[in-house]
Design an enzyme around this catalytic site. Structure first.
Site, short mmCIF file in Angstrom:
data_model
loop_
_atom_site.label_atom_id
_atom_site.label_comp_id
_atom_site.label_asym_id
_atom_site.label_seq_id
_atom_site.Cartn_x
_atom_site.Cartn_y
_atom_site.Cartn_z
N TYR A 7 -2.94 -0.70 10.42
CA TYR A 7 -3.01 -1.15 8.84
C TYR A 7 -1.73 -0.69 8.14
O TYR A 7 -0.88 -1.45 7.58
CB TYR A 7 -4.08 -0.58 8.37
N SER A 22 0.87 -1.21 -0.03
CA SER A 22 0.09 -0.02 -0.08
C SER A 22 0.75 1.16 0.12
O SER A 22 1.94 1.05 0.39
CB SER A 22 -0.90 0.03 1.14
#
Length: 681
Positions: A571, A558
């Protein structure tokens, strides 16, 4: 609007589909059928006699009108007057083009002459196991007479072609009482005045041969059982098959990458458990369709079923080296100055007593069909040995067909393989969102895909969308479980022979501020993505190293791996973990030819499983926008002002693995439409 097919064509297709749908009648893509009839010549307006015959490469069971060649019968039969003889019979295939009616439909096959020259309105040429058993028996001619009397005539072996067509035509003319013939070493041909009569005659020959073999055959055609070679219990043999598959696939891919198929069908296990299997396997297959798919003979492990796995591995490597040397010698014995170059010396069939059969091909269907053909060959051997002894055609004849210039021309005409052809991928989290898009792109580019997902129903649905078991298989896997991951890779080994490309995509996202993030939140986030990626990559590396074919591991990380956003500690930290795993594994696995790269997406809202599961609502709340406009919001903060979709991530996976970036490893590719704060430095 589709034109109504000619009456004879409709009947021919129906007959072909019925015959081809039963494996007792013919093997996949084996044999051909034809019908003759009159049609109006659009130029003269007069009736003209035509031959409709299955074209080259088609399958009877699924034959449609597009798979038929249409030829002028007068011109085809006139070729007999200019036939230059056996030494130049291959030239006649090109002459078929001058006999086509209109555009002619499908390319005429080598057997077109048989159908045109035989004086019957309908002709079937088939490869039934029972018929080939008689055709390959040492005293096949006498057995044919015993089985059928004078209603079915023996035709000695001759390579398919124009001369064989002349031979069969002459045989029918000399035997007006006959309904068909047994072709030595090859198959059967039947004929009739109507489509129904032809089909009835074909089935009569096949079923009569079946009954003859059953009634006259000895009870143990493969000899007595070999102690220690009996089939292992199902669970044990499939465990062993999964353990051996990557090694065997790697060996079979020495010259060209191959996809694998495994079967432990009862006839295979029975054959390998009996004393005569080494002798019979060494004789090789006989019917041209068989050995063109399975090669001249299989590689057979000569160890008992319970031999230690490491001993089996060592012996397989030794036998593979010997097989390659023997195949090269076979090529050298028979090649002439105009023979095509050797196409590869690796086996297409590997037989492991107590376990089963591994078969290989350029794709899953080819690998599966090769195994089906060798199963046909086992049935043929059983029948021939039951009433006589198995005596296939001579090795030199096999070589003439395997390295036939016409066969080479057919191979050259085949479409160029897709970039990921012969590669096997395993994608985690592939039941939805980004993973699903990746699976679709990989299959579209030629790969076989193992669709791994926690949701069994979603995984099964995606695998079905992708085309079913010849292209994709589903596995249910929780990536936090070592055991389930190991089982997923075993499933990949049994389905396709191993794994070449792994995409770590499975994940969840817990969006909370630091003070609201619990230890359980942290652990769950890291267990699924950091720990899960580690476990999947470790198992992938084991398989890839065993295969010795290199490989690709891709992490869907990400932009959060490098960008510090608010309320996202669990996350983002786990994405940073994944990003560094890419660098660490690239450094460690490079010596094995395994490339490890990452992709850093951002703002993939539409189609995303994570966003649909509540992440979108939480991120929308953080940024103060409506959830349905979150994708637009993310797009507007990028340099390109474009929304990122799952397909864009899938494109990046293909860019990394499709063959153009062969010297790239340890790279992270941003797929975020341009987020300057996430630029890699």
């Amino acid at each position: 609007m589709t034109a109504t097919p000619h009456t004879e064509v409709a009947g021919l297709l129906a007959r072909s589909n019925r015959l081809g749908s039963d494996p007792r009648n013919t093997n996949y893509a084996g044999g051909n059928s034809s019908a003759k009839g009159s049609a109006t010549d659009p130029v003269t307006g007069r009736d003209v006699e035509l031959l409709w015959v299955k074209g080259s490469g088609g399958d009877l069971g699924t034959l449609t009108a597009a798979g038929l060649a249409a030829l002028r019968l007068d011109r085809l039969r006139a070729l007999a007057e200019v036939y230059p003889g056996v030494a130049r019979e291959d030239e006649m295939v090109a002459a078929f083009d001058y006999c086509l009616h209109g555009r002619g439909g499908a390319a005429p096959s080598i057997d077109t002459a048989m159908h045109g020259l035989v004086d019957a309105a309908h002709v079937d040429h088939l490869h039934p196991d029972s018929g080939i058993a008689l055709a390959t028996a040492a005293d096949g001619e006498a057995l044919t007479a015993q089985c059928f009397g004078d209603t079915v005539v023996w035709v000695p072996w001759r390579r398919p072609g124009f001369q064989l067509g002349l031979d069969i035509a002459a045989t029918k003319a000399a035997n007006p009482q006959a309904i068909g013939c047994i072709l030595g070493g090859h198959g059967i041909t039947a004929w009739g005045d109507t489509s129904e009569e032809c089909e009835s005659n074909s089935l009569h020959i096949i079923r009569t041969a079946e009954r003859f073999l059953a009634e006259h055959g000895k009870p143990e055609p493969f000899g007595p059982l070999l102690t220690g070679y009996e089939a292992l219990p199902e669970t044990e043999r499939r465990e062993r098959a999964a353990a051996l598959a990557p090694l065997i696939r790697g060996l079979a891919s020495t010259d060209h990458p191959q996809v694998g198929h495994f079967t432990d069908a009862a006839p295979v296990l029975e054959f390998l458990s009996c004393a005569e299997h080494p002798r019979l396997a060494a004789l090789g297959t006989s019917c041209p369709d068989h050995f063109l798919r399975t090669k001249v003979r299989p590689l057979v492990l000569d160890l008992p079923a319970g031999a230690p796995v490491e001993e089996v591995r060592d012996r397989l490597r030794e036998l593979h080296a010997a097989y390659r040397a023997e195949y090269q010698a076979y090529y050298d014995r028979h090649a002439t100055t105009d023979s095509p170059a050797i196409r590869g010396a690796d086996p297409a069939i590997v037989l492991v007593p107590g376990v089963g059969m591994f078969s290989f091909g350029k794709d899953k269907q080819t690998a599966r069909v090769a195994g089906e053909f060798y199963l046909n060959a086992i049935n043929v051997m059983r029948g021939a040995e039951a009433v006589s002894s198995y005596a296939p055609i001579e090795e030199a004849e096999k070589f003439r067909i395997e390295y036939w210039l016409l066969e080479e021309a057919k191979l050259i005409r085949m479409p160029k393989p897709k970039p990921l052809a012969s590669r096997v991928a395993l994608v985690t989290g592939a039941g939805s969102g980004i993973g699903k898009a990746i699976a679709h792109r990989l299959v579209a580019e030629g790969a076989c895909v193992v669709v791994a997902d926690l949701n069994a129903e979603s995984a099964a649905g995606v695998a079905e969308e992708l085309g079913g078991p010849d292209r994709a298989v589903p596995v249910t896997v929780d990536v936090t479980s070592e055991e389930q991951i190991a089982e997923a890779f075993k499933a990949a080994a049994l389905a396709f022979g191993g794994v070449d490309l792994v995409v770590n995509n499975a994940g969840i996202s817990i969006s909370k501020p630091l003070l609201e993030t619990t230890a359980r939140d942290w652990d769950l986030q890291h267990d699924i993505m950091a720990r899960g990626s580690f476990l999947v990559s470790r198992e992938a590396a084991r398989v890839m190293i065993e295969q010795r074919l290199g490989g690709d591991i891709v992490y869907i990380a990400s932009k959060n791996a490098v960008f510090a956003g608010p309320n996202n500690i669990a996350y983002s930290a786990t994405k940073a973990d994944q990003a560094h795993q890419v660098r660490l594994l690239a450094a460690e696995l490079g010596e094995h030819g395994i490339r490890v790269n990452g992709i850093n997406p951002d703002g993939v809202v539409r189609g995303s499983g994570i966003f649909a599961a509540g992440w979108g609502a939480k991120r929308a709340a953080v940024y103060g926008v409506e959830e349905e406009k979150l994708g637009e919001f993310y797009a507007q903060r990028t340099l390109l002002k474009r929304e990122v979709l799952p397909d864009h991530v899938a494109n990046a996976v293909f860019a990394l693995t499709g063959g153009e970036l062969t010297h790239t490893t340890g790279l992270h590719i941003p797929v975020d439409a341009g987020v300057a704060a996430a630029f890699l430095r």
